[in-house]
Design an enzyme around this catalytic site. Structure first.
Site, PDB file in Angstrom:
ATOM      1  N   GLY A   3      -2.137 -18.928  -3.803  1.00 59.59           N
ATOM      2  CA  GLY A   3      -1.993 -20.194  -3.083  1.00 59.59           C
ATOM      3  C   GLY A   3      -0.544 -20.428  -2.683  1.00 59.59           C
ATOM      4  O   GLY A   3      -0.256 -20.862  -1.570  1.00 59.59           O
ATOM      5  N   CYS A  29      -5.411 -45.063 -10.537  1.00 62.33           N
ATOM      6  CA  CYS A  29      -6.873 -45.096 -10.589  1.00 62.33           C
ATOM      7  C   CYS A  29      -7.348 -45.579 -11.963  1.00 62.33           C
ATOM      8  O   CYS A  29      -7.232 -46.755 -12.244  1.00 62.33           O
ATOM      9  CB  CYS A  29      -7.443 -43.743 -10.183  1.00 62.33           C
ATOM     10  SG  CYS A  29      -9.079 -43.915  -9.485  1.00 62.33           S
ATOM     11  N   SER A  45      -6.132 -12.697 -12.141  1.00 61.42           N
ATOM     12  CA  SER A  45      -6.074 -13.978 -11.450  1.00 61.42           C
ATOM     13  C   SER A  45      -4.733 -14.634 -11.765  1.00 61.42           C
ATOM     14  O   SER A  45      -3.910 -14.053 -12.496  1.00 61.42           O
ATOM     15  CB  SER A  45      -7.237 -14.859 -11.893  1.00 61.42           C
ATOM     16  OG  SER A  45      -7.185 -15.037 -13.279  1.00 61.42           O
ATOM     17  N   GLU A  95      -0.528 -39.579  -5.384  1.00 60.18           N
ATOM     18  CA  GLU A  95      -0.017 -38.216  -5.613  1.00 60.18           C
ATOM     19  C   GLU A  95      -0.521 -37.205  -4.580  1.00 60.18           C
ATOM     20  O   GLU A  95       0.159 -36.225  -4.284  1.00 60.18           O
ATOM     21  CB  GLU A  95      -0.356 -37.741  -7.037  1.00 60.18           C
ATOM     22  CG  GLU A  95      -1.824 -37.445  -7.345  1.00 60.18           C
ATOM     23  CD  GLU A  95      -2.649 -38.668  -7.743  1.00 60.18           C
ATOM     24  OE1 GLU A  95      -2.245 -39.803  -7.418  1.00 60.18           O
ATOM     25  OE2 GLU A  95      -3.714 -38.480  -8.362  1.00 60.18           O
ATOM     26  N   HIS A 139      -4.985 -42.779  -5.055  1.00 60.99           N
ATOM     27  CA  HIS A 139      -4.213 -41.655  -5.617  1.00 60.99           C
ATOM     28  C   HIS A 139      -3.017 -41.326  -4.724  1.00 60.99           C
ATOM     29  O   HIS A 139      -3.131 -40.489  -3.821  1.00 60.99           O
ATOM     30  CB  HIS A 139      -5.100 -40.418  -5.723  1.00 60.99           C
ATOM     31  CG  HIS A 139      -6.132 -40.509  -6.776  1.00 60.99           C
ATOM     32  ND1 HIS A 139      -5.977 -39.972  -8.027  1.00 60.99           N
ATOM     33  CD2 HIS A 139      -7.343 -41.088  -6.775  1.00 60.99           C
ATOM     34  CE1 HIS A 139      -7.055 -40.217  -8.748  1.00 60.99           C
ATOM     35  NE2 HIS A 139      -7.911 -40.886  -8.014  1.00 60.99           N
TER      36      HIS A 139
HETATM   37  N1  GLN Z   1     -13.383 -43.364 -13.779  1.00 60.83           N
HETATM   38  C1  GLN Z   1     -12.850 -44.309 -12.858  1.00 60.83           C
HETATM   39  C2  GLN Z   1     -13.800 -44.588 -11.701  1.00 60.83           C
HETATM   40  O1  GLN Z   1     -14.695 -43.835 -11.449  1.00 60.83           O
HETATM   41  C3  GLN Z   1     -11.508 -43.843 -12.327  1.00 60.83           C
HETATM   42  C4  GLN Z   1     -11.549 -42.574 -11.549  1.00 60.83           C
HETATM   43  C5  GLN Z   1     -10.209 -41.919 -11.383  1.00 60.83           C
HETATM   44  O2  GLN Z   1      -9.284 -42.172 -12.143  1.00 60.83           O
HETATM   45  N2  GLN Z   1     -10.094 -41.019 -10.429  1.00 60.83           N
HETATM   46  O3  GLN Z   1     -13.649 -45.583 -11.039  1.00 60.83           O
END
Ligand code: GLN
Length: 539
Positions: free
Chosen positions: A20, A384, A15, A512, A510
Site C-alpha cells: 500500500g 464517534c 505479507s 481522522e 470521523h
Molecule cells: N458504536 C457507536 C455507534 O454505532 C459508535 C460507532 C463508532 O465509534 N464508529 O453509534
C-alpha cells in the site's frame, strides 16, 4: 493524453511488506510530475467489505466520502495523494462473486455454466478497468492484496495476465514487491525467496517488469545484478526499499531509486518534468525538527493492534508536523482504566483522545477517563463512540441523570442520552447499514470547532448507528455542554463542546479519515495545539 495506463502491484514472499505504501508513494511521484493518478485495491477475501470484520482481523475499516467501508490502504492513498477515493477503489472477492451470482440468478448467462474462468475473471477485469474508463486518470495503479501463490489470489493474477495480453505493450506495467531477508548467521542477504516468488508469477504467465525489494540492509550492485538476471528484469528495475524512519520518507526514497522513471520509461510516458515535492519535503522537515513535544493518550479497546486506529495515528503525524510538535502517542486499554487508577494512568498526558468503537467492552473505562479530563482541564477529543461516552459522562455527572447510557450499551436505561435513529431501528442486517459516508454539518460561530475549521459549513464522514438524543439537548446546554455542530437537514448533533473547558470537543463523525499530508485535519491541528499549551503550563 491518450489511453489510461495500468500499473499492477503484486506481493511475494510474505505479507505486510507495505504494498500500500509503495503504491501510494509511486502514485505520489507520478502525481507530482503532473499525471492524474488513482489507486485501487483488490482484496482476495470473501467478505463483501471489511465493514463487518473485527479490527483485530483487519485493522481499521476506512470510510470514503461515498460511504464505502474499505481497506485501510485506501487511507494511505488519500493521505499521500490528497484525492478522495470511493467504493470503486476497493473490491473484494466477495463483491466480485456477489455480482456474478446476482447476474446468474437473473439468467444473464443464458444457460451457460458459470465458472471462475471466464466469468469471475471477466468481472475482475471489468472492475480493474472501470476507473481507467472514466477518462479521469492517466494512470490507474491496482494493488492486489495477498501474496502470489495464495489459492485465493489466483483469479486476480490470471485477470492481470489477461489484461496485459489484451492491451498493447506499453499500456501495462507489473511491479512485484518481495523480501530480501538478511541471515545473520551467514551475514548475507538472500535472493532465493525473490527468485521463487518471481518463478511463481511466471507459472501464472505474468513477468514482473520491476522488482521492489524490501530489505533491512542496502542491496549491493552485485546483488541487484543477480536478482535482475535470475528474475529476468532490467538491472535498473531492481529497486531497493530499505526500512525508513517514517512511511512519509518512502516517496523520496523511491524517487532516489528512480522507481517513477523506470515505470514511466516502461510505459513510454514522458518524464521530463521533475516531480514537485516541495510541500512534501517541508512537511517532512517540520516532522523531523519539532520545536516541542506533547504526550497524547489514545484510549480504546483495540490497543493491542495499533492498525485498528491507523487514520487517527496518521492524523496526529500530520497535525504534529503542522504544529512543529512531536506528538508522542500512547495507547491505553480502556478496560484497564477505572475511577481509582485513572489519575495515575493519565497524569503524564497533555491531551486525551477517546477512540471510536462498538459494543460495551471498555465503556466504563472511557467514561472514567472523560470525567477525569473534564474535571482536570486536560484537552480532549472524543471521536464517534468517544463523543457518545462524553455525552453519557456529562449526563451522569453534571446533568444529574443517574444511570444515563447509550442504548447500545444498556437498552433498558432510563435515560438513553445516546439512542438509535428511528430509521436504523428497522434494520436487522449488519453489513453496510450504518450511517455511512459524508454528511454536512453547520458549525456555530465562536465555538472551538469554528475556530479550528475557520468556517461554518463542513462535510465529514460517518460510521455509526447511534446518535445524540435531541430530547435531552436543552438540559445539556443549560448544564454547560453545547451542541456546536448540527446536521442542517436532520438536526442530528454532530459536535459537542464544553465552553468552560480549555479544549473539550466531541464529534459524532470521523475527522481522522480526512486528514492528509497537504491538509492536516483542523480539529487535530487545534487539539495538538491545545495539548502543547497544556504542556507548557505544566512545566
Ligand atoms: N458504536 C457507536 C455507534 O454505532 C459508535 C460507532 C463508532 O465509534 N464508529 O453509534
Amino acid at each position: 493524453m491518450s489511453k489510461t495506463k495500468y500499473i499492477f502491484v503484486t506481493g511475494g514472499v510474505t505479507s505486510s511488506l507495505g504494498k500500500g505504501i509503495i503504491s501510494a508513494s509511486l502514485a505520489k511521484l507520478l502525481q507530482a510530475r503532473g499525471y492524474r493518478v488513482t489507486i485501487q485495491k483488490f482484496d482476495p477475501y470473501i467478505n463483501i467489505d471489511p465493514g463487518t470484520m473485527n479490527p483485530y482481523e483487519h485493522g481499521e475499516c476506512y470510510v470514503t466520502d461515498d460511504g464505502a467501508e474499505t481497506d485501510l490502504d485506501l487511507g494511505h492513498y488519500e493521505r499521500f495523494l490528497g484525492v478522495t477515493t470511493s467504493q470503486a477503489n476497493n473490491v473484494t472477492t466477495g463483491r466480485i462473486y456477489q455480482t456474478v451470482i446476482d447476474k446468474e440468478r437473473q439468467g444473464q448467462f443464458l444457460g451457460k455454466t458459470v465458472q471462475v474462468v471466464p466469468h469471475i475473471t471477466d468481472e475482475i477485469k471489468r472492475r480493474i478497468c472501470l476507473l481507467g474508463e472514466t477518462g479521469d486518470y492517466d494512470i490507474v495503479i491496482t494493488e492486489l492484496g495477498g501474496t502470489v501463490g495464495d489459492i485465493e489470489s489466483l483469479p486476480f493474477i490470471e485477470s492481470v495476465r489477461q489484461i496485459i495480453w489484451e492491451k498493447e505493450d506499453q499500456e501495462c506495467a507489473v511491479i512485484h514487491l518481495t523480501l530480501v531477508p538478511y541471515l545473520a548467521a551467514a551475514k548475507e542477504l538472500k535472493t532465493k525467496p525473490t527468485q521463487h516468488s518471481v518463478k511463481a508469477m511466471l507459472e501464472y504467465g505474468v513477468q514482473p517488469d520491476v522488482l521492489v525489494c524490501r530489505t533491512e540492509h542496502p542491496l549491493g550492485a552485485d546483488l541487484r545484478k543477480k536478482i535482475a538476471l535470475f528474475c529476468n528484469v532490467k538491472a535498473n528495475a531492481v529497486i531497493e526499499s530499505i526500512d525508513v524512519e517514517t512511511i512519509y520518507d518512502v516517496p523520496l526514497k523511491m524517487q532516489k531509486e528512480k522507481l517513477d522513471k523506470v515505470i514511466l520509461s516502461h510505459l513510454k510516458l514522458p518524464n521530463k518534468v521533475e516531480p514537485d515535492l516541495d510541500s512534501w519535503k517541508d512537511f517532512l522537515w517540520r516532522l523531523k525538527n519539532p520545536k516541542q513535544e506533547v504526550n497524547i493518550a489514545i484510549v480504546g479497546k483495540y490497543v493491542e493492534l495499533p492498525d485498528a486506529y491507523k487514520s487517527i495515528a496518521e492524523a496526529f503525524i500530520h497535525s504534529g508536523s503542522e504544529n512543529e510538535t512531536k506528538v508522542r502517542v500512547q495507547y491505553l486499554h480502556s478496560e484497564l482504566i477505572n475511577e481509582e487508577n485513572v489519575k495515575s494512568k493519565l497524569d503524564k498526558f497533555d491531551g486525551v483522545l477517546v477512540a471510536p468503537g462498538f459494543g460495551e467492552r471498555g465503556i466504563e473505562g472511557k467514561i472514567s477517563t472523560i470525567k477525569y479530563v473534564r474535571e482536570n482541564n486536560i484537552p480532549f477529543l472524543g471521536i464517534c463512540l468517544g463523543m457518545q461516552c462524553a455525552v453519557v459522562e456529562f449526563a451522569r455527572n453534571v446533568v444529574g441523570l443517574e444511570g444515563a447510557s447509550s442504548s447500545e450499551m444498556n437498552p433498558d436505561t432510563k435515560y438513553p442520552v445516546i439512542d438509535m435513529m428511528a430509521e436504523q431501528k428497522a434494520i436487522v442486517k449488519k453489513g453496510g447499514t450504518m450511517r455511512l459516508g459524508s454528511y454536512p454539518c453547520q458549525i456555530t460561530k465562536g465555538s472551538k470547532a469554528y475556530q479550528a475549521y475557520g468556517k461554518g459549513k463542513i462535510q465529514e464522514r460517518h460510521r455509526h448507528r447511534f446518535e445524540f438524543n435531541n430530547k435531552y439537548l436543552e438540559s445539556f446546554e443549560k448544564a454547560g455542554m453545547q451542541c456546536t455542530g448540527v446536521n442542517p437537514e436532520s438536526h442530528l448533533v454532530e459536535i459537542v463542546e464544553i465552553a468552560e473547558h480549555p479544549w473539550f470537543v466531541g464529534v459524532q463523525f470521523h475527522p481522522e479519515y480526512r486528514s492528509t499530508v497537504d491538509n492536516p485535519h483542523p480539529l487535530f491541528v487545534r487539539f495538538v495545539k491545545a495539548a502543547g499549551e497544556f504542556a507548557q503550563k505544566k512545566d
